[in-house]
Design an enzyme around this catalytic site. Structure first.
Site, PDB file in Angstrom:
ATOM      1  N   CYS A 169      92.270  55.830  96.557  1.00  0.00           N
ATOM      2  CA  CYS A 169      91.388  55.306  95.632  1.00  0.00           C
ATOM      3  C   CYS A 169      90.573  55.915  94.836  1.00  0.00           C
ATOM      4  CB  CYS A 169      90.698  54.149  97.207  1.00  0.00           C
ATOM      5  SG  CYS A 169      89.868  55.560  97.830  1.00  0.00           S
ATOM      6  N   HIS A 189      78.366  54.178  87.097  1.00  0.00           N
ATOM      7  CA  HIS A 189      78.015  52.462  86.821  1.00  0.00           C
ATOM      8  C   HIS A 189      78.807  51.778  85.962  1.00  0.00           C
ATOM      9  CE1 HIS A 189      75.683  48.631  86.616  1.00  0.00           C
ATOM     10  NE2 HIS A 189      75.422  48.578  87.942  1.00  0.00           N
TER      11      HIS A 189
HETATM   12  C1  PEP Z   1      85.746  58.969  95.092  1.00  0.00           C
HETATM   13  O1  PEP Z   1      84.676  59.821  95.113  1.00  0.00           O
HETATM   14  O2  PEP Z   1      86.308  59.359  94.624  1.00  0.00           O
HETATM   15  C2  PEP Z   1      85.672  56.924  95.915  1.00  0.00           C
HETATM   16  C3  PEP Z   1      86.697  56.623  95.259  1.00  0.00           C
HETATM   17  O3  PEP Z   1      84.105  57.234  95.854  1.00  0.00           O
HETATM   18  P1  PEP Z   1      83.095  56.974  94.903  1.00  0.00           P
HETATM   19  O4  PEP Z   1      83.705  56.899  93.283  1.00  0.00           O
HETATM   20  O5  PEP Z   1      82.165  56.119  94.656  1.00  0.00           O
HETATM   21  O6  PEP Z   1      82.535  58.689  95.265  1.00  0.00           O
END
Ligand code: PEP
Ligand code: MG
Length: 780
Positions: free
Chosen positions: A732, A422
């Protein structure tokens, strides 16, 4: 004399007219075309409170214990009320209004802006809100001036002064009143290349008022002008869909569509470019330093609205009026065209300890930039009140409730957490430098200790750096007017996790949002969805989601926004009210989260889908749905059927999955057959599950390698399969912001890359380089 005209102001008047006023005065004095105006001096503010007899009451009102949040709030209310509700003494009123009547034809629209005076310059935010009011006419002028004065007494400003030991009664403020120009064309200009310093001018231009360019509402034309060679001007004409203009009836600035025939037309004529270059050279000569200029053209005449040095000036701010003035110019609060879209981030000027080289705390650099300030140890939420503007938050781990304090902090240091925690995500989006996962910051650092952190190297040292240029203003780094957005075949998008970051994200010029996380919207409700629904009803829950998503979808429209359905692990939800009902899991990362949780609780998931349905109904056809943590086609079919049940036609909307588990990577062909439009690599999880390295565990952080050959092989295979089945691919996870990963992905043929806000521009350039190389290789 209540006012000073811009053409009679010099650097010596800094104390009377503040940094902004002095800067405009100096430009006017240098013969540059600045719209006419005057400054209501700091002395006038002083006379106002003294003549009206409110001075004593005012300073008594703000003499409170600033650690007591209620008392602080009451003090700010009382002080502001005293200023805004006390009428002007007759003589001052007449002088200010008479000056106004001399601007323009006597009924001019003016911009009214606060201008911090010398004492305030070490930190622009010190003076309060830095108010800006546009399109003001005589009827509201005095009210607006008082509102600027009242901005000296926001809670933040009172708190800050008290903390720094400044006397409230010694602080003054000036107000700039300047004619607004009703621009036909406007934009920004860098007199030299902003990163390399090369003698190349870069101009961005759009139709109408400059606000559209500065806020990123429009993609401007781009002109790159060599200053020392006869090379041609490099012109990139953008499609300019909207423009900001003054509404004739109300005087308000409104957004209008650009008439069809002007959309693709070049904004600047050759002669206008020449005039701008001439102006740019004169300004740069005047300051002997490259400048970032806001300009406007009205009926063929060029005006300068603001000029600031491109780099922070390395001078002792307190040495001389001239040095103070340059600091004033560096004030990032925008000019006539805009009072928003940029934020001030600066270090405290307290206890000016020289920095030593010794690293006292070491962790992961998770949000770039350096910051100096007083450490404020936050171990419980009550401690947040002591975090003033420019302080550094030091805490075990940040929580959603801390976001307002994180916004005013100059830096963040945590004991726990990795690059995807976070603290890391939110600080990056807010543009606040951060070091996470130090294991011991809260025990090694002391409350009030002045420290400097390096959000890239992950270091914390004692003291304050003496090189102001090393202190970055991260928000500034992605200001929309950063020049030259390269055209790339691979789309470059941006990740957003907190709706507050939407404007900043959109200003990067990204091609859309590649991941909008919804967890932070829920976490900020401070209740689990179940509890929130019990207390406030289903409709209110759906409304919360719609509002959060809509803020981002609006900001980017018509650029696509890929919204991920909820993926909150039980350990994060446990911190919320109602969290006691969360299952107690041995390993939450392998547990009840993502699509598994949604499919297990279709009643709760249905509310999320209802939010999407409402958004589509409202016309947000740029919204896409992304499903997290799927493992196989079975997950996809089940989710698709719930979408149908919720009134969403999967054949009409764009939707897809995250590739976050090795299983999903291996099953992508079957998922393609199930109808997904896209597959997006969540490399944070894909790396964690492929390598069995807990992404939030600082003890194994050195093993967390998104470029591990096993991870790359899975990614490469998925891209190949998806290309065969006409499914778009994207990334992402954090790794999409890393140049090595970008090179790998573009070579493999990925369709888009979604990066962190601060990395978008670099990724665009990296993508462009790789694409050009691929093209060259193919013709050789
Ligand atoms: C990931 O797992 O790379 C992602 C973008 O999702 P999060 O970081 O929210 O788990
Ligand atoms: Mg993930």
């Amino acid at each position: 004399m209540a006012v000073l005209w811009l053409d009679e102001i010099s650097a010596d008047d800094l104390e009377q007219v503040g940094g902004k006023g002095a800067s405009l005065g100096e430009l006017t004095g240098a013969g540059l075309p600045v719209p006419p105006g005057f400054v209501v001096t700091a002395g006038t503010y002083r006379s106002f409170i003294e003549e009206a007899g409110i001075d004593e009451e005012l300073f008594e009102a703000v003499d409170v214990d600033v650690e007591d949040s209620n008392a602080l709030a009451d003090a700010a209310d009382r002080a502001q009320e005293l200023i805004t509700e006390t009428p002007f003494p007759d003589d001052l009123r007449e002088e200010v209004l008479e000056a106004y009547r001399e601007v323009g034809d006597g009924d001019a629209f003016v911009a009214v802006r606060s201008s911090a005076t010398a004492e305030d310059l070490p930190d622009a935010s010190f003076a309060g809100q830095q108010e800006t009011f546009l399109n003001v006419t005589e009827g509201r002028l005095l009210e607006r001036v008082r509102e600027c004065w009242a901005s000296l007494f926001t809670q933040r400003a009172i708190y800050y002064r008290q903390e720094q030991g400044f006397d409230h009664s010694a602080v003054n403020i000036a107000v700039v009143v300047q004619q607004m120009v009703d621009a036909d064309k406007s934009g920004v200009m860098f007199t030299s290349h902003p990163s390399t310093g090369e003698p190349t001018m870069i101009v961005e231009a759009a139709w109408g008022l400059g606000e559209a360019v500065v806020s990123g509402a429009v993609s401007p034309d781009n002109y790159v002008i060599p200053r020392e060679s006869d090379d041609e001007v490099d012109v990139t004409v953008a499609e300019k869909k909207v423009m900001h203009v003054k509404d004739e009836a109300t005087g308000e600035t409104v957004e209008r569509e650009v008439p069809e025939e002007k959309r693709d037309r070049r904004v600047l004529e050759d002669e206008e470019i020449e005039a701008l270059v001439d102006l740019g050279e004169r300004v740069e000569d005047h300051y002997d330093q490259p400048q970032d200029v806001e300009w406007a053209i009205v009926d063929g005449d060029v005006y300068m609205l603001q000029s600031r040095p491109i780099t922070t000036i390395d001078e002792d701010a307190s040495a001389s009026a001239k040095a103070d003035l340059t600091e004033g110019l560096a004030d990032p609060t925008k000019g006539v065209t805009d009072g928003s879209g940029t934020a001030t981030t600066s270090s405290t000027e307290s206890a000016d300890t020289t920095a030593s080289d010794e690293v006292i705390v070491d962790g992961l650099g998770s949000s770039p930039g350096t910051a100096s300030g007083a450490a404020k140890i936050v171990s419980k939420l009550d401690d947040l009140a002591k975090v003033g503007e420019g302080d550094v938050i030091v805490t075990e781990m940040t929580m959603p409730d801390m976001v307002p304090a994180m916004k005013r902090a100059s830096g963040i240091v945590t004991d726990e957490g990795g690059m995807t925690s976070h603290a890391a995500i939110v600080s990056r989006e807010l543009g606040v430098p951060a070091v996470v996962g130090t294991t011991n910051a809260t025990s090694v650092l002391e409350d009030g200790q002045v420290i400097t952190l390096d959000g890239e190297k992950g270091h914390v040292i004692e003291g304050k750096t003496l090189e102001p240029e090393e202190e970055t203003e991260p928000v500034e780094e992605v200001r929309p007017q950063s020049p030259v957005k390269p055209m790339t075949a691979t789309e470059v998008k941006v990740n957003v996790s907190i709706p507050e970051a939407a404007e900043r994200a959109a200003a990067t010029g990204a091609d859309g949002v590649g991941l909008l996380r919804t967890e932070h919207m829920i976490l900020s409700l401070n209740q689990t969805p179940e509890k929130f629904i019990r207390e406030n009803g289903e409709d209110e829950y759906v409304t919360q989601l719609v509002d959060g998503i809509r803020g981002v979808a609006d900001e980017f429209y018509p650029r696509p926004v890929r919204v991920r359905t909820l993926d909150a692990p039980t350990d994060e939800f446990r911190q919320l009210e109602g969290g006691e009902d969360e299952p107690d899991e041995h390993n939450p990362m392998l547990g009840y989260r993502g699509i598994r949780r949604s499919l297990d609780r279709p009643d709760v998931f249905a509310h999320e889908l209802e939010a999407f349905r409402r958004l589509y109904e409202m016309g947000y056809d740029n919204v896409e749905i992304m499903l997290p943590l799927v493992n196989d086609a079975e997950d996809v079919y089940a989710a698709k059927s719930l979408m149908r049940d919720a009134g969403i036609d999967p054949d009409k909307r764009k939707w897809g999955v995250m590739i976050e588990t090795p299983a999903s990577a291996l099953a992508v062909e079957e998922m393609a057959a199930a109808g997904i439009d896209f597959a997006s690599f969540g490399t944070n999880d894909l790396t964690q599950y492929t390598l069995a390295v807990d992404r939030n565990n600082e003890h194994v952080a050195d093993r967390f390698d998104e470029l591990h050959p096993a991870v790359l092989r899975l990614i490469g295979d998925v891209i190949e399969t998806c290309r065969e089945h006409d499914v778009d691919t994207s990334i992402c996870g954090q790794a999409g912001s890393k140049p090595e990963m970008v090179r790998f992905l573009v070579n493999e043929g990925i369709s888009s890359i979604s990066a962190n806000i601060d990395a978008v521009r670099d990724v665009q350039h990296e993508v462009k380089r790789v694409e050009q190389k691929l093209l060259l290789d193919s013709v050789r």
